[in-house]
Design a protein around this motif. Structure first.
Motif, mmCIF file in Angstrom:
data_model
loop_
_atom_site.group_PDB
_atom_site.id
_atom_site.type_symbol
_atom_site.label_atom_id
_atom_site.label_comp_id
_atom_site.label_asym_id
_atom_site.label_seq_id
_atom_site.Cartn_x
_atom_site.Cartn_y
_atom_site.Cartn_z
ATOM 1 N N PHE A 145 7.700 -15.500 -28.742
ATOM 2 C CA PHE A 145 8.768 -16.169 -28.008
ATOM 3 C C PHE A 145 10.118 -15.665 -28.482
ATOM 4 O O PHE A 145 10.305 -15.354 -29.659
ATOM 5 C CB PHE A 145 8.685 -17.685 -28.215
ATOM 6 C CG PHE A 145 7.521 -18.319 -27.530
ATOM 7 C CD1 PHE A 145 7.669 -18.929 -26.299
ATOM 8 C CD2 PHE A 145 6.265 -18.294 -28.117
ATOM 9 C CE1 PHE A 145 6.590 -19.507 -25.661
ATOM 10 C CE2 PHE A 145 5.179 -18.869 -27.485
ATOM 11 C CZ PHE A 145 5.344 -19.483 -26.255
ATOM 12 N N PHE A 146 11.051 -15.606 -27.531
ATOM 13 C CA PHE A 146 12.412 -15.152 -27.792
ATOM 14 C C PHE A 146 13.371 -16.075 -27.047
ATOM 15 O O PHE A 146 12.962 -16.781 -26.126
ATOM 16 C CB PHE A 146 12.595 -13.705 -27.300
ATOM 17 C CG PHE A 146 11.683 -12.735 -27.981
ATOM 18 C CD1 PHE A 146 12.110 -12.034 -29.094
ATOM 19 C CD2 PHE A 146 10.379 -12.541 -27.531
ATOM 20 C CE1 PHE A 146 11.255 -11.144 -29.738
ATOM 21 C CE2 PHE A 146 9.525 -11.658 -28.159
ATOM 22 C CZ PHE A 146 9.965 -10.955 -29.272
ATOM 23 N N GLY A 147 14.620 -16.037 -27.432
ATOM 24 C CA GLY A 147 15.625 -16.831 -26.729
ATOM 25 C C GLY A 147 16.902 -16.046 -26.614
ATOM 26 O O GLY A 147 17.404 -15.492 -27.596
ATOM 27 N N LYS A 148 17.434 -15.964 -25.385
ATOM 28 C CA LYS A 148 18.667 -15.207 -25.168
ATOM 29 C C LYS A 148 19.781 -16.132 -24.717
ATOM 30 O O LYS A 148 19.544 -17.211 -24.166
ATOM 31 C CB LYS A 148 18.441 -14.099 -24.151
ATOM 32 C CG LYS A 148 18.032 -14.567 -22.776
ATOM 33 C CD LYS A 148 17.745 -13.387 -21.870
ATOM 34 C CE LYS A 148 17.144 -13.852 -20.555
ATOM 35 N NZ LYS A 148 16.777 -12.726 -19.712
ATOM 36 N N ILE A 149 20.999 -15.700 -24.957
ATOM 37 C CA ILE A 149 22.162 -16.469 -24.524
ATOM 38 C C ILE A 149 22.263 -16.333 -23.016
ATOM 39 O O ILE A 149 22.444 -15.242 -22.494
ATOM 40 C CB ILE A 149 23.456 -15.981 -25.199
ATOM 41 C CG1 ILE A 149 23.358 -16.141 -26.716
ATOM 42 C CG2 ILE A 149 24.658 -16.740 -24.642
ATOM 43 C CD1 ILE A 149 24.532 -15.547 -27.481
ATOM 44 N N ASN A 150 22.145 -17.456 -22.330
ATOM 45 C CA ASN A 150 22.214 -17.486 -20.872
ATOM 46 C C ASN A 150 23.618 -17.874 -20.403
ATOM 47 O O ASN A 150 24.078 -17.398 -19.374
ATOM 48 C CB ASN A 150 21.175 -18.473 -20.338
ATOM 49 C CG ASN A 150 21.145 -18.539 -18.846
ATOM 50 O OD1 ASN A 150 21.860 -19.343 -18.268
ATOM 51 N ND2 ASN A 150 20.329 -17.696 -18.235
ATOM 52 N N LYS A 151 24.277 -18.735 -21.188
ATOM 53 C CA LYS A 151 25.638 -19.179 -20.854
ATOM 54 C C LYS A 151 26.328 -19.584 -22.141
ATOM 55 O O LYS A 151 25.715 -20.200 -23.012
ATOM 56 C CB LYS A 151 25.568 -20.371 -19.893
ATOM 57 C CG LYS A 151 26.910 -20.863 -19.445
ATOM 58 C CD LYS A 151 26.782 -22.009 -18.455
ATOM 59 C CE LYS A 151 28.154 -22.479 -18.027
ATOM 60 N NZ LYS A 151 28.059 -23.638 -17.117
ATOM 61 N N ARG A 152 27.588 -19.232 -22.246
ATOM 62 C CA ARG A 152 28.362 -19.593 -23.435
ATOM 63 C C ARG A 152 29.055 -20.929 -23.229
ATOM 64 O O ARG A 152 29.300 -21.356 -22.105
ATOM 65 C CB ARG A 152 29.401 -18.516 -23.739
ATOM 66 C CG ARG A 152 28.739 -17.196 -24.120
ATOM 67 C CD ARG A 152 29.705 -16.193 -24.661
ATOM 68 N NE ARG A 152 30.216 -16.639 -25.947
ATOM 69 C CZ ARG A 152 31.483 -16.492 -26.325
ATOM 70 N NH1 ARG A 152 32.358 -15.921 -25.544
ATOM 71 N NH2 ARG A 152 31.886 -16.926 -27.496
ATOM 72 N N ALA A 153 29.393 -21.568 -24.307
ATOM 73 C CA ALA A 153 30.130 -22.831 -24.257
ATOM 74 C C ALA A 153 31.478 -22.612 -23.583
ATOM 75 O O ALA A 153 32.051 -21.511 -23.645
ATOM 76 C CB ALA A 153 30.333 -23.373 -25.667
ATOM 77 N N LYS A 154 31.992 -23.645 -22.942
ATOM 78 C CA LYS A 154 33.302 -23.536 -22.288
ATOM 79 C C LYS A 154 34.401 -23.296 -23.308
ATOM 80 O O LYS A 154 35.368 -22.602 -23.034
ATOM 81 C CB LYS A 154 33.601 -24.796 -21.478
ATOM 82 C CG LYS A 154 32.765 -24.891 -20.233
ATOM 83 C CD LYS A 154 33.147 -26.090 -19.399
ATOM 84 C CE LYS A 154 32.254 -26.127 -18.161
ATOM 85 N NZ LYS A 154 32.530 -27.256 -17.314
#
Length: 139
Positions: A43-52
């Motif tokens: 399993f991996f996890g990528k940044i899909n959206k950054r914080a505002k």
């Protein structure tokens, strides 16, 4: 008899979280979204959206990366959860990259057995750790 019942209940609780339950988008504290996906048996996890309102890397680049060649890459889309394996209902054995500091930590991820839309991400450095809460993003 009590021991048998306890073991049965433990197995039911552990087996209620399947590997596929982790797959999807998760909003972490602060507002960023990580997309967890499976590649083979890892399993991996990528940044899909950054914080505002990010606390660092305001230009959207991986400014703090210890590898100078990677400091100009965009943060969106990079894997921050790496090489996790599913065992006993949780993801472990991999690492998490903190783009705010440029450091990598050992990580464990688990889903709340009472609420599968809630998971916890715990980053370790030796005996010290910090746990983040993440909520499933519904499409």
């Amino acid at each position: 008899m009590r021991l048998t019942l306890l073991l049965l209940l433990t197995c039911i609780c552990i087996s209620s979280i399947k590997p596929e339950t982790y797959i999807g988008k998760w909003r972490i504290e602060g507002g960023s979204i990580i997309e967890i996906y499976k590649d083979g048996d890892r399993f991996f996890g990528k940044i899909n959206k950054r914080a505002k309102k990010p606390i660092s890397n305001l230009n959207g680049l991986d400014n703090k990366n210890p590898n100078l060649e990677l400091r100009q890459r965009q943060l969106l889309g990079i894997d921050i959860l790496n090489d996790l394996s599913f065992e006993d209902g949780e993801l472990s054995g991999g690492t998490i990259y903190n783009a705010d500091s440029g450091k990598t930590y050992t990580v464990k991820v688990w889903i709340d057995s009472d609420n599968t839309d809630l998971c916890y991400i715990r980053a370790y450095k030796g005996i010290l750790f910090k746990t983040f809460e993440a909520k499933r993003v519904k499409n």
